[in-house]
Design a protein around this motif. Structure first.
Motif, PDB file in Angstrom:
ATOM      1  N   ALA A  81     -39.171  20.043   9.210  1.00 55.76           N
ATOM      2  CA  ALA A  81     -40.447  20.686   9.559  1.00 55.76           C
ATOM      3  C   ALA A  81     -41.613  19.711   9.385  1.00 55.76           C
ATOM      4  O   ALA A  81     -42.569  19.737  10.174  1.00 55.76           O
ATOM      5  CB  ALA A  81     -40.662  21.938   8.709  1.00 55.76           C
ATOM      6  N   ILE A  95     -36.642  27.751  19.253  1.00 58.72           N
ATOM      7  CA  ILE A  95     -37.147  27.350  17.938  1.00 58.72           C
ATOM      8  C   ILE A  95     -36.427  28.104  16.821  1.00 58.72           C
ATOM      9  O   ILE A  95     -36.289  27.600  15.709  1.00 58.72           O
ATOM     10  CB  ILE A  95     -38.682  27.527  17.851  1.00 58.72           C
ATOM     11  N   ARG A  96     -35.930  29.316  17.103  1.00 53.35           N
ATOM     12  CA  ARG A  96     -35.171  30.063  16.080  1.00 53.35           C
ATOM     13  C   ARG A  96     -33.924  29.286  15.677  1.00 53.35           C
ATOM     14  O   ARG A  96     -33.549  29.256  14.503  1.00 53.35           O
ATOM     15  CB  ARG A  96     -34.799  31.446  16.588  1.00 53.35           C
ATOM     16  N   MET A  99     -34.917  26.645  13.225  1.00 47.38           N
ATOM     17  CA  MET A  99     -35.153  27.173  11.880  1.00 47.38           C
ATOM     18  C   MET A  99     -33.836  27.382  11.138  1.00 47.38           C
ATOM     19  O   MET A  99     -33.745  27.115   9.944  1.00 47.38           O
ATOM     20  CB  MET A  99     -35.934  28.485  11.950  1.00 47.38           C
ATOM     21  N   ILE A 100     -32.815  27.813  11.831  1.00 51.49           N
ATOM     22  CA  ILE A 100     -31.506  28.011  11.206  1.00 51.49           C
ATOM     23  C   ILE A 100     -30.821  26.673  10.949  1.00 51.49           C
ATOM     24  O   ILE A 100     -30.223  26.459   9.897  1.00 51.49           O
ATOM     25  CB  ILE A 100     -30.633  28.934  12.091  1.00 51.49           C
ATOM     26  N   ARG A 102     -32.052  23.901  10.194  1.00 49.44           N
ATOM     27  CA  ARG A 102     -32.623  23.181   9.049  1.00 49.44           C
ATOM     28  C   ARG A 102     -31.806  23.385   7.782  1.00 49.44           C
ATOM     29  O   ARG A 102     -31.811  22.549   6.896  1.00 49.44           O
ATOM     30  CB  ARG A 102     -34.055  23.638   8.779  1.00 49.44           C
ATOM     31  N   ARG A 103     -31.077  24.484   7.691  1.00 51.32           N
ATOM     32  CA  ARG A 103     -30.260  24.774   6.505  1.00 51.32           C
ATOM     33  C   ARG A 103     -29.150  23.757   6.297  1.00 51.32           C
ATOM     34  O   ARG A 103     -28.620  23.627   5.204  1.00 51.32           O
ATOM     35  CB  ARG A 103     -29.632  26.149   6.619  1.00 51.32           C
TER      36      ARG A 103
END
Length: 137
Positions: A81, A95-96, A99-100, A102-103
């Motif tokens: 980010a 983009i969702r 976000m996932i 990134r884990r």
């Protein structure tokens, strides 16, 4: 010599990833620029597993950056980010999924999981001290 990003991508393909929600499914293409060339990694995500290929097919999410940026993300030195906010990384598509995804990237070197920190702080808390007649017991 394998770069940190290549090592991370290789690890992604091995085994199940319980950090991913079971319903996560999609394709991601990583475009790493270096020396006037672009390397492509294509990730297919389904059932908490990731399959990796080397191709430039269309994907639900495309991440573009210099290889050095991907290497810093892969070592935990740079948060995805933060790279996005500084325009070192560009994102096109779902983009969702970013976000996932990134884990799967490591945290900073020496970082601990918040639950570990909470357990350690609870273990170090001593019993309350009762003051009676101006003296500690």
């Amino acid at each position: 010599m394998m770069t940190p990003a290549a090592k991370l991508i290789e690890r992604l393909e091995s085994g199940r990833h319980p950090d991913l929600p079971e319903t996560t499914a999609g394709t991601v293409r990583l475009d790493a620029r270096s020396d006037g060339r672009t390397e492509h990694w294509y990730l297919t995500i389904a059932d908490q597993r990731i399959r990796v290929r080397r191709c430039s097919d269309e994907a639900d999410l495309v991440l573009r950056a210099d290889r050095a940026v991907f290497d810093r993300i892969a070592t935990g030195e740079l948060h995805p980010a933060a790279a996005l906010g500084r325009n070192d990384l560009t994102v096109q598509g779902d983009i969702r999924l970013f976000m996932i995804l990134r884990r799967l990237f490591p945290g900073p070197p020496g970082a601990r999981h918040p639950r570990e920190v909470a357990r350690a702080s609870r273990a170090s808390v001593r019993a309350p001290v009762t003051v009676v007649r101006g003296r500690n017991r």
